[in-house]
Design an enzyme around this catalytic site. Structure first.
Site, short mmCIF file in Angstrom:
data_model
loop_
_atom_site.label_atom_id
_atom_site.label_comp_id
_atom_site.label_asym_id
_atom_site.label_seq_id
_atom_site.Cartn_x
_atom_site.Cartn_y
_atom_site.Cartn_z
N ASN A 226 -5.18 -4.33 -7.22
CA ASN A 226 -6.55 -3.63 -6.95
C ASN A 226 -5.92 -2.55 -5.72
O ASN A 226 -7.50 -1.46 -5.96
CB ASN A 226 -6.91 -4.07 -5.19
N LYS B 97 -10.84 2.09 -16.07
CA LYS B 97 -12.09 0.90 -15.89
C LYS B 97 -11.57 -0.17 -16.97
O LYS B 97 -11.71 -1.27 -16.98
CB LYS B 97 -12.71 0.97 -14.87
N THR C 283 -16.99 0.73 1.02
CA THR C 283 -15.44 1.07 1.71
C THR C 283 -14.91 2.64 1.81
O THR C 283 -15.94 3.45 1.45
CB THR C 283 -14.62 0.39 0.72
N TYR D 53 -12.80 7.81 -14.85
CA TYR D 53 -12.65 6.49 -13.62
C TYR D 53 -13.11 5.73 -14.54
O TYR D 53 -12.96 4.55 -14.32
CB TYR D 53 -13.30 6.73 -12.47
N ASP E 284 0.91 -1.20 -0.40
CA ASP E 284 0.15 -0.61 -0.30
C ASP E 284 0.59 1.07 -0.08
O ASP E 284 2.40 1.09 0.40
CB ASP E 284 -0.91 -0.14 1.35
#
Ligand SMILES: NC(=O)c1ccc[n+]([C@@H]2O[C@H](COP(=O)([O-])OP(=O)(O)OC[C@H]3O[C@@H](n4cnc5c(N)ncnc54)[C@H](O)[C@@H]3O)[C@@H](O)[C@H]2O)c1
Length: 255
Positions: free
Chosen positions: A84, A153, A184, A149, A34
């Protein structure tokens, strides 16, 4: 026999953290990468002493090369990779969107997935393995005001297919999941700043609720398992029926 090793990027929170837990529960040794090194290290400690937390910005080539070198040195193998790490983009009319923000979103998702996949492939060469990239319903349908975005994707879906074809003969399967809306921090932030309306979204989802990170993680784990041994190049929607719905009005209704 040594435990299989899984690398999860963006593992300090949300879907990545749920995925790291799922792999650990399934007997994998997990490398949690991360941007937030301290948070990744703390999550690795939560999972147990055999797991590793690494600070890595997936858009920085030197970081990614160093991370995979650490995996080689400390683990000696790599069986599963989950690309991810990702960020949202501001929801603005196109005429108000800035180029630097557009580029930042594309760079994070596309360069990050490309770099980690390229370097991981070198370590997976010997025994094959599986990769799962995180696309989105935003890459499969049109979501107004979300150019960067959606393009990022959709690009991840395209890269998933090309890598799947290139590496199939080497025994490396490459698939993607396309989540719908999942509860999330990323989605909570969008709800808090008014970019999305959670109640309205729930009505648009045939299953009538947002997803849980664990429900995405379970599908990622499946795609990396022998149960998915003939699945490669697939983009699997995990969206409570979002992409299936094409009618007018609300999707969620009484049975
Ligand atoms: N939450 C949703 O509804 C949803 C839906 C579809 C797709 N996704 C995708 O799933 C992935 C995870 O989303 P989430 O909702 O769990 O997000 P999140 O914000 O909860 O977690 C993302 C993690 O990625 C890390 N990260 C961000 N940029 C990074 C970088 N450059 N290098 C390394 N780490 C980085 C963050 O520090 C954070 O820990 C993203 O790719 C996102 O686009 C999420």
């Amino acid at each position: 026999m040594t435990a299989p090793v899984a690398l999860v990027t963006g593992a300090a929170d949300g879907i990545g953290w749920a995925t790291a837990r799922a792999f650990a529960d399934a007997g994998y040794r997990v490398v949690l990468a991360d941007l937030r090194a301290e948070a990744a290290a703390a999550r690795a400690r939560d999972l147990g002493p055999e797991h590793i937390g690494v600070g890595c910005n997936v858009t920085v080539e030197a970081d990614v090369v160093a991370m995979l070198e650490q995996v080689r040195r400390d683990c000696g193998r790599l069986d599963a990779v989950v690309n991810n790490a990702g960020i949202g983009s501001p929801h603005l009319p196109t005429t108000d969107q800035r180029l630097d923000e557009f580029e930042r979103v594309l760079h994070t998702h596309l360069s990050g997935t490309f770099l980690v996949s390229r370097e991981a492939r070198k370590l997976m060469a010997a025994q094959g393995g599986a990769m799962v990239n995180i696309s989105s319903i935003a890459g499969l349908g049109g979501l107004p005001r979300r150019n960067a975005y959606g393009a990022a994707k959709a690009g991840i879906a395209a890269m998933t297919r090309s890598l799947a074809c290139e590496w199939a003969a080497a025994g490396i399967r490459v698939n993607a999941v396309a989540p719908g809306y999942v509860e999330t921090a990323l989605v909570q932030k969008l709800a808090a700043d008014g970019s999305i309306d959670a109640a309205k979204l729930r009505r648009r989802i045939p299953m009538g609720r947002l997803g849980r990170p664990e429900e995405i993680a379970a599908v990622i784990l499946f795609l990396c398992s022998p149960a998915a041994s003939y699945v490669t190049g697939a983009i699997l929607c995990v969206d409570g029926g979002w992409m299936a719905f094409a009618d007018a009005g609300d999707a969620a209704s009484e049975a």
